[in-house]
Design an enzyme around this catalytic site. Structure first.
Site, PDB file in Angstrom:
ATOM      1  N   CYS A 114       0.455  11.638 -46.419  1.00 36.62           N
ATOM      2  CA  CYS A 114       1.769  11.200 -46.924  1.00 36.62           C
ATOM      3  C   CYS A 114       1.683  10.057 -47.924  1.00 36.62           C
ATOM      4  O   CYS A 114       2.651   9.776 -48.631  1.00 36.62           O
ATOM      5  CB  CYS A 114       2.674  10.805 -45.764  1.00 36.62           C
ATOM      6  SG  CYS A 114       2.912  12.156 -44.602  1.00 36.62           S
ATOM      7  N   HIS A 256       8.600   6.171 -48.062  1.00 38.86           N
ATOM      8  CA  HIS A 256       8.246   7.531 -47.656  1.00 38.86           C
ATOM      9  C   HIS A 256       9.266   8.018 -46.629  1.00 38.86           C
ATOM     10  O   HIS A 256       9.667   7.270 -45.738  1.00 38.86           O
ATOM     11  CB  HIS A 256       6.833   7.523 -47.052  1.00 38.86           C
ATOM     12  CG  HIS A 256       6.484   8.785 -46.335  1.00 38.86           C
ATOM     13  ND1 HIS A 256       6.633  10.022 -46.901  1.00 38.86           N
ATOM     14  CD2 HIS A 256       5.996   9.001 -45.082  1.00 38.86           C
ATOM     15  CE1 HIS A 256       6.259  10.945 -46.031  1.00 38.86           C
ATOM     16  NE2 HIS A 256       5.868  10.355 -44.930  1.00 38.86           N
ATOM     17  N   ASN A 286      10.441  15.584 -43.925  1.00 39.41           N
ATOM     18  CA  ASN A 286       9.234  14.890 -44.389  1.00 39.41           C
ATOM     19  C   ASN A 286       8.409  15.850 -45.250  1.00 39.41           C
ATOM     20  O   ASN A 286       7.882  16.838 -44.744  1.00 39.41           O
ATOM     21  CB  ASN A 286       8.430  14.433 -43.159  1.00 39.41           C
ATOM     22  CG  ASN A 286       7.169  13.683 -43.511  1.00 39.41           C
ATOM     23  OD1 ASN A 286       6.757  13.640 -44.667  1.00 39.41           O
ATOM     24  ND2 ASN A 286       6.541  13.094 -42.512  1.00 39.41           N
TER      25      ASN A 286
HETATM   26  O1  UT7 Z   1       4.706  11.126 -42.433  1.00 38.17           O
HETATM   27  C1  UT7 Z   1       3.560  10.659 -41.779  1.00 38.17           C
HETATM   28  C2  UT7 Z   1       3.873   9.746 -40.694  1.00 38.17           C
HETATM   29  N1  UT7 Z   1       4.721  10.345 -39.708  1.00 38.17           N
HETATM   30  C3  UT7 Z   1       5.546   9.578 -39.042  1.00 38.17           C
HETATM   31  O2  UT7 Z   1       5.636   8.420 -39.368  1.00 38.17           O
HETATM   32  C4  UT7 Z   1       6.293  10.159 -37.887  1.00 38.17           C
HETATM   33  C5  UT7 Z   1       6.332   9.133 -36.782  1.00 38.17           C
HETATM   34  N2  UT7 Z   1       6.944   9.576 -35.541  1.00 38.17           N
HETATM   35  C6  UT7 Z   1       8.241   9.906 -35.396  1.00 38.17           C
HETATM   36  O3  UT7 Z   1       8.985   9.968 -36.362  1.00 38.17           O
HETATM   37  C7  UT7 Z   1       8.774  10.131 -34.002  1.00 38.17           C
HETATM   38  O4  UT7 Z   1       7.803   9.698 -33.073  1.00 38.17           O
HETATM   39  C8  UT7 Z   1       9.133  11.612 -33.720  1.00 38.17           C
HETATM   40  C9  UT7 Z   1      10.409  11.987 -34.459  1.00 38.17           C
HETATM   41  C10 UT7 Z   1       8.008  12.519 -34.106  1.00 38.17           C
HETATM   42  C11 UT7 Z   1       9.427  11.783 -32.222  1.00 38.17           C
HETATM   43  O5  UT7 Z   1      10.440  10.894 -31.791  1.00 38.17           O
HETATM   44  P1  UT7 Z   1      10.244  10.023 -30.470  1.00 38.17           P
HETATM   45  O6  UT7 Z   1      11.469   9.270 -30.262  1.00 38.17           O
HETATM   46  O7  UT7 Z   1       8.959   9.236 -30.648  1.00 38.17           O
HETATM   47  O8  UT7 Z   1      10.122  11.122 -29.351  1.00 38.17           O
HETATM   48  P2  UT7 Z   1       8.900  11.468 -28.386  1.00 38.17           P
HETATM   49  O9  UT7 Z   1       7.825  12.167 -29.124  1.00 38.17           O
HETATM   50  O10 UT7 Z   1       8.521  10.276 -27.593  1.00 38.17           O
HETATM   51  O11 UT7 Z   1       9.602  12.500 -27.422  1.00 38.17           O
HETATM   52  C12 UT7 Z   1      10.730  12.134 -26.602  1.00 38.17           C
HETATM   53  C13 UT7 Z   1      11.221  13.338 -25.854  1.00 38.17           C
HETATM   54  C14 UT7 Z   1      10.118  14.061 -25.103  1.00 38.17           C
HETATM   55  O12 UT7 Z   1      10.668  14.539 -23.906  1.00 38.17           O
HETATM   56  P3  UT7 Z   1      10.442  13.737 -22.494  1.00 38.17           P
HETATM   57  O13 UT7 Z   1       8.960  13.690 -22.330  1.00 38.17           O
HETATM   58  O14 UT7 Z   1      11.057  12.398 -22.724  1.00 38.17           O
HETATM   59  O15 UT7 Z   1      11.160  14.597 -21.517  1.00 38.17           O
HETATM   60  C15 UT7 Z   1       9.790  15.231 -25.992  1.00 38.17           C
HETATM   61  O16 UT7 Z   1       9.266  16.326 -25.282  1.00 38.17           O
HETATM   62  O17 UT7 Z   1      11.764  14.303 -26.770  1.00 38.17           O
HETATM   63  C16 UT7 Z   1      11.131  15.574 -26.557  1.00 38.17           C
HETATM   64  N3  UT7 Z   1      11.085  16.265 -27.831  1.00 38.17           N
HETATM   65  C17 UT7 Z   1      12.066  17.056 -28.279  1.00 38.17           C
HETATM   66  N4  UT7 Z   1      13.238  17.412 -27.742  1.00 38.17           N
HETATM   67  C18 UT7 Z   1      14.026  18.218 -28.463  1.00 38.17           C
HETATM   68  C19 UT7 Z   1      10.096  16.224 -28.766  1.00 38.17           C
HETATM   69  N5  UT7 Z   1      10.425  16.995 -29.828  1.00 38.17           N
HETATM   70  C20 UT7 Z   1      11.649  17.514 -29.545  1.00 38.17           C
HETATM   71  C21 UT7 Z   1      12.513  18.377 -30.245  1.00 38.17           C
HETATM   72  N6  UT7 Z   1      13.688  18.702 -29.670  1.00 38.17           N
HETATM   73  N7  UT7 Z   1      12.216  18.871 -31.466  1.00 38.17           N
END
Ligand code: UT7
Length: 329
Positions: A114, A256, A286
């Site tokens: 990225c 970004h 993204n």
């Molecule tokens: O471009 C290069 C760099 N990339 C980034 O900078 C991305 C950085 N990361 C992020 O933007 C965020 O971490 C994400 C958007 C990827 C994820 O958000 P989060 O708030 O960190 O969520 P998480 O991964 O901790 O997941 C929270 C919950 C989980 O469920 P439990 O374990 O709490 O029951 C996941 O299984 O959300 C669940 N989950 C979803 N639920 C519905 C993960 N993906 C989804 C989804 N729909 N698509």
């Protein structure tokens, strides 16, 4: 040595097909509410069958060249940032050159995920420092939809396809937009937090073997998020300090586009009001290396960035890689 780096034209392109959050609800166990609240994304563009990174790059490049009032044949270098190249060989820069109907220029791909566009821009500055008459086409193009595991809801909702381009040349002290300064960094020890291992030579595979999840983007989102905010903030602070610029002097922050919450967090750290922070993540998701040049091109064309504005760019991506740049419009 050349010290004035002028951006002559901006171009961007996104494929026609749009995949909305509602469409994704039918593919994986997700909701529009989750995607919107956690990321700010509402839709993403997806390439058509047969459409490649170089096709999109050519569209964005032609637009940037037209804006610069330049013919493709005037170019001396082509730099393409991508982690989704058309193929391993030839480079996407070579394919793009051929699609632009020219030959002879130095062509090279840059791989910094990225942060690819800022890394490519710095590469272009290096060429200009060596050859003051150089005219460098800098393009970022990503077809992430072909490197997406559509069974993995944690990643498949995050990405989109697009390309963006600029032409960088030397120029006079008073010419604008002028790339004032840049800083780049990386920490390879954190590389395993965001990967596409499959297809690389460290991961042996044989003909006829099935393609596994390692061929697609894999990310530890939470960890990546923390590093993104921390490193984008620190490299912007370092650049502003080196350049003797105060936070209050920034007219536009253009980060970004990985997650609205990251964009917002960086904006808050610099006390930049939301109306001065450019975001189009809702429409593109993204697009990795393409996100900054697409955003720049849109921000210029819509008048979000105005003549005279001091614009702070910042990126973060796999590697990990990150960077910042200051542009005076
Ligand atoms: O471009 C290069 C760099 N990339 C980034 O900078 C991305 C950085 N990361 C992020 O933007 C965020 O971490 C994400 C958007 C990827 C994820 O958000 P989060 O708030 O960190 O969520 P998480 O991964 O901790 O997941 C929270 C919950 C989980 O469920 P439990 O374990 O709490 O029951 C996941 O299984 O959300 C669940 N989950 C979803 N639920 C519905 C993960 N993906 C989804 C989804 N729909 N698509």
């Amino acid at each position: 040595m050349q010290t004035n780096y002028i951006i002559r034209g901006f171009g961007h392109y996104a494929p026609e097909r749009v995949l909305t959050n509602a469409d994704l609800e039918k593919i994986v166990d997700t909701t529009d509410e989750w995607i919107t609240s956690r990321t700010g994304i509402k839709q993403r563009h997806i390439v058509a069958e047969g459409e490649s990174a170089s096709d999109m790059a050519a569209q964005a490049a032609r637009q940037a060249l037209a804006e610069a009032g330049m013919e493709p044949a005037e170019l001396t270098h082509i730099v393409v940032a991508t982690f989704t190249p058309d193929s391993m060989i030839p480079s996407t820069a070579c394919v793009l050159q051929s699609k632009l109907g020219i030959s002879g220029q130095m062509c090279v791909d840059v791989s910094a995920a990225c942060s690819g566009f800022l890394y490519a821009l710095q590469t272009a500055r290096g060429y200009l420092a060596l050859e003051p008459e150089a005219k460098v086409l800098v393009v970022a193009a990503e077809v992430i939809s072909r490197r997406t595991n559509w069974d993995d809801r944690a990643t498949c909702v995050l990405f989109g396809d697009a390309a963006g381009a600029v032409v960088l040349t030397g120029g006079g002290e008073d010419e604008r937009p002028r790339l004032l300064d840049m800083m780049l960094a990386a920490d390879g020890s954190l590389g395993d937090l965001l990967t596409v291992h499959g297809g690389g030579s460290a991961y042996a595979y044989k003909m006829g073997e099935p393609v596994g999840p390692e061929y697609f983007v894999q990310m530890q989102g939470r960890e990546t998020f923390k590093h993104a905010v921390r490193n984008m903030t620190s490299i912007c602070e370092a650049l502003l300090e080196r350049h003797g610029v105060g936070k209050s002097e920034i007219d536009v922050l253009l980060p970004h586009q990985a997650n609205w919450r990251i964009i917002d967090a960086v904006g808050r750290k610099f006390e930049i009001p939301p109306e001065k922070v450019f975001a189009n993540i809702d429409r593109y998701a993204n697009t990795s290396a393409a996100s900054i040049p697409v955003a720049l091109s849109e921000a210029v064309k819509t008048g979000f960035i105005k003549p005279g504005d001091l614009v702070l760019l910042t990126s973060f991506g796999g590697g990990f890689t990150w960077g910042s740049a200051l542009v005076r419009f």
